[in-house]
Design a protein around this motif. Structure first.
Motif, PDB file in Angstrom:
ATOM      1  N   ILE A 159      27.332  32.270  12.020  1.00 56.64           N
ATOM      2  CA  ILE A 159      28.783  32.126  12.100  1.00 56.64           C
ATOM      3  C   ILE A 159      29.271  31.227  10.962  1.00 56.64           C
ATOM      4  O   ILE A 159      28.748  30.117  10.781  1.00 56.64           O
ATOM      5  CB  ILE A 159      29.216  31.490  13.440  1.00 56.64           C
ATOM      6  CG1 ILE A 159      28.583  32.232  14.633  1.00 56.64           C
ATOM      7  CG2 ILE A 159      30.739  31.460  13.534  1.00 56.64           C
ATOM      8  CD1 ILE A 159      28.991  33.652  14.782  1.00 56.64           C
ATOM      9  N   ALA A 160      30.261  31.703  10.220  1.00 57.92           N
ATOM     10  CA  ALA A 160      30.947  30.850   9.248  1.00 57.92           C
ATOM     11  C   ALA A 160      31.996  30.044  10.011  1.00 57.92           C
ATOM     12  O   ALA A 160      33.070  30.555  10.351  1.00 57.92           O
ATOM     13  CB  ALA A 160      31.594  31.689   8.154  1.00 57.92           C
ATOM     14  N   ASN A 165      33.479  23.626   7.969  1.00 53.93           N
ATOM     15  CA  ASN A 165      32.762  23.726   6.685  1.00 53.93           C
ATOM     16  C   ASN A 165      31.243  23.769   6.866  1.00 53.93           C
ATOM     17  O   ASN A 165      30.492  23.033   6.228  1.00 53.93           O
ATOM     18  CB  ASN A 165      33.153  22.555   5.775  1.00 53.93           C
ATOM     19  CG  ASN A 165      34.600  22.630   5.360  1.00 53.93           C
ATOM     20  OD1 ASN A 165      35.004  23.540   4.650  1.00 53.93           O
ATOM     21  ND2 ASN A 165      35.394  21.694   5.843  1.00 53.93           N
ATOM     22  N   ARG A 166      30.815  24.685   7.727  1.00 50.85           N
ATOM     23  CA  ARG A 166      29.383  24.806   7.974  1.00 50.85           C
ATOM     24  C   ARG A 166      29.055  26.222   8.457  1.00 50.85           C
ATOM     25  O   ARG A 166      29.943  26.984   8.843  1.00 50.85           O
ATOM     26  CB  ARG A 166      28.933  23.785   9.025  1.00 50.85           C
ATOM     27  CG  ARG A 166      29.559  23.983  10.389  1.00 50.85           C
ATOM     28  CD  ARG A 166      29.269  22.817  11.330  1.00 50.85           C
ATOM     29  NE  ARG A 166      29.896  22.995  12.642  1.00 50.85           N
ATOM     30  CZ  ARG A 166      29.955  22.077  13.589  1.00 50.85           C
ATOM     31  NH1 ARG A 166      29.402  20.881  13.367  1.00 50.85           N
ATOM     32  NH2 ARG A 166      30.545  22.322  14.753  1.00 50.85           N
ATOM     33  N   VAL A 167      27.774  26.525   8.412  1.00 51.88           N
ATOM     34  CA  VAL A 167      27.240  27.727   9.042  1.00 51.88           C
ATOM     35  C   VAL A 167      26.491  27.290  10.285  1.00 51.88           C
ATOM     36  O   VAL A 167      25.675  26.360  10.227  1.00 51.88           O
ATOM     37  CB  VAL A 167      26.293  28.485   8.088  1.00 51.88           C
ATOM     38  CG1 VAL A 167      25.550  29.597   8.830  1.00 51.88           C
ATOM     39  CG2 VAL A 167      27.071  29.058   6.911  1.00 51.88           C
ATOM     40  N   PHE A 179      22.245  24.369  12.114  1.00 50.20           N
ATOM     41  CA  PHE A 179      23.409  24.484  11.232  1.00 50.20           C
ATOM     42  C   PHE A 179      23.038  23.975   9.852  1.00 50.20           C
ATOM     43  O   PHE A 179      22.022  23.315   9.657  1.00 50.20           O
ATOM     44  CB  PHE A 179      24.599  23.696  11.792  1.00 50.20           C
ATOM     45  CG  PHE A 179      24.637  22.254  11.340  1.00 50.20           C
ATOM     46  CD1 PHE A 179      25.476  21.861  10.310  1.00 50.20           C
ATOM     47  CD2 PHE A 179      23.818  21.292  11.926  1.00 50.20           C
ATOM     48  CE1 PHE A 179      25.508  20.547   9.870  1.00 50.20           C
ATOM     49  CE2 PHE A 179      23.840  19.975  11.506  1.00 50.20           C
ATOM     50  CZ  PHE A 179      24.692  19.597  10.463  1.00 50.20           C
ATOM     51  N   TRP A 180      23.895  24.283   8.873  1.00 48.83           N
ATOM     52  CA  TRP A 180      23.835  23.631   7.567  1.00 48.83           C
ATOM     53  C   TRP A 180      25.214  23.639   6.943  1.00 48.83           C
ATOM     54  O   TRP A 180      26.088  24.391   7.344  1.00 48.83           O
ATOM     55  CB  TRP A 180      22.803  24.281   6.645  1.00 48.83           C
ATOM     56  CG  TRP A 180      23.110  25.683   6.174  1.00 48.83           C
ATOM     57  CD1 TRP A 180      23.886  26.056   5.113  1.00 48.83           C
ATOM     58  CD2 TRP A 180      22.601  26.903   6.739  1.00 48.83           C
ATOM     59  NE1 TRP A 180      23.900  27.424   4.982  1.00 48.83           N
ATOM     60  CE2 TRP A 180      23.115  27.966   5.954  1.00 48.83           C
ATOM     61  CE3 TRP A 180      21.759  27.202   7.805  1.00 48.83           C
ATOM     62  CZ2 TRP A 180      22.825  29.307   6.225  1.00 48.83           C
ATOM     63  CZ3 TRP A 180      21.472  28.531   8.090  1.00 48.83           C
ATOM     64  CH2 TRP A 180      21.992  29.564   7.312  1.00 48.83           C
ATOM     65  N   GLY A 221      18.567  27.992   6.098  1.00 47.80           N
ATOM     66  CA  GLY A 221      19.585  27.182   5.451  1.00 47.80           C
ATOM     67  C   GLY A 221      19.194  26.523   4.147  1.00 47.80           C
ATOM     68  O   GLY A 221      19.964  25.713   3.615  1.00 47.80           O
ATOM     69  N   GLN A 222      18.045  26.857   3.593  1.00 46.02           N
ATOM     70  CA  GLN A 222      17.658  26.295   2.296  1.00 46.02           C
ATOM     71  C   GLN A 222      18.452  26.976   1.195  1.00 46.02           C
ATOM     72  O   GLN A 222      18.475  28.191   1.097  1.00 46.02           O
ATOM     73  CB  GLN A 222      16.164  26.483   2.062  1.00 46.02           C
ATOM     74  CG  GLN A 222      15.686  25.933   0.714  1.00 46.02           C
ATOM     75  CD  GLN A 222      14.212  26.184   0.495  1.00 46.02           C
ATOM     76  OE1 GLN A 222      13.502  26.636   1.390  1.00 46.02           O
ATOM     77  NE2 GLN A 222      13.737  25.911  -0.710  1.00 46.02           N
TER      78      GLN A 222
END
Length: 314
Positions: A159-160, A165-167, A179-180, A221-222
């Motif tokens: 999810i955007a 301001n995160r995924v 999350f990242w 998330g890298q």
């Protein structure tokens, strides 16, 4: 002796020129050429009409559209024939408030970003309510204006979470996983992320809206790479909104502020674009985008309240 040297040099130059020509021809052949195929929809509330369509998804032989200001999801055949709809304005199960993103998993479950209700709702392929998860807030598992939805490997849901301001990543049943992100402009940070997509290798592609770029990550998330900057040149963006990956692995981005769609390789190399200057209908306002297994591209032309389809032979 001089004649022999000159002859050999001529042969080498001819071979070089031939090889260069072949490489140029191969590059040109790899650039897809899109043409307008068809469209459907107009402004209104009746079946098959829209008020500000946003997200769009294709699953098997159906197209799902987040008809945002009508607070509903509409389903169509690939040819644009209306099939069914669901959703009304509200906060109850199955009700929606300005839905934006939509995605369908391999089981046929439809995930909808119920944006102004700050949650994700899940439906059957025919619109039956299954579950919901999330609520407004900044804590993990909560949302602030969720926008894009994508399904990754092992049916994980990406999810955007735009205003946070995160995924965020969840199981298909809505269990928070990780999350990242965070607000910023350095690698891995976001400024209002919107569209999101995954590829078969598990990579995650995020439209980093206000930073006018695309960022690519591993499934965990890298950070891997990025491309784009603010501008009107090829490969630059102004307020990009959505992203899709076609069957050939091409990355398709709606460059909304520039009223065009741009196409890239997975590494971010610019391939082509289209707009109302020669291909798309007049007044083209692309926001949502999806691609099917035949590489047809479906665009939610929001201001014109229609869906437009583009095809390519490449």
């Amino acid at each position: 002796m001089l004649d022999t040297v000159l002859a050999r040099r001529k042969v080498l130059l001819t071979a070089f020129a031939l090889g260069l020509a072949q490489r140029v021809a191969a590059v040109r052949a790899a650039i897809p050429r899109y043409v307008f195929s068809r469209s459907w929809g107009s402004a209104g509330t009746a079946n098959g009409r829209f008020d500000g369509p946003r997200g769009i998804a294709v699953f098997q032989d159906r197209v799902y559209v987040a008809d945002s200001y009508n607070n509903r999801i509409q389903m169509f055949t690939l040819a644009g024939t209306f099939s069914r709809k669901w959703g009304t304005f509200g906060t109850g199960n199955g009700q929606l408030n300005r839905p934006r993103g939509v995605a369908v998993d391999s089981r046929g479950l439809v995930y909808v970003a119920d944006t102004l209700n700050h949650r994700i709702q899940v439906f059957t392929i025919t619109g039956g309510f299954v579950r919901r998860f999330g609520s407004q807030g900044t804590a993990l598992g909560r949302f602030a204006d969720p926008w894009g939805v994508a399904i990754g490997n092992r049916s994980q849901v990406y999810i955007a979470d735009s205003s946070n301001n995160r995924v965020q990543v969840f199981s298909r049943r809505g269990r928070y996983l990780r999350f990242w992100g965070g607000r910023g402009s350095v690698d891995g940070k976001f400024s209002y992320p919107r569209g999101i997509a995954t590829d078969p290798q598990g990579r995650v592609y995020v439209v980093d809206g206000k930073n006018n770029r695309v960022q690519v990550f591993t499934a965990t998330g890298q950070f891997l790479r990025k491309w784009g900057r603010e501008g009107t040149a090829n490969g630059s963006f102004r307020d990009p909104r959505d992203i899709a990956i076609d069957a050939q692995g091409r990355v398709i981005v709606t460059d909304t502020g520039n009223a065009r769609v741009q196409v890239f390789t997975k590494s971010g190399r610019y391939l082509t674009k289209w707009s109302a200057a020669g291909i798309a209908p007049s007044g083209f306002d692309p926001i949502g985008v999806a691609a099917d297994s035949a590489n047809r591209v479906y665009v939610a032309d929001t201001a014109n309240n229609r869906v437009e389809v583009f095809t390519t032979s490449g």
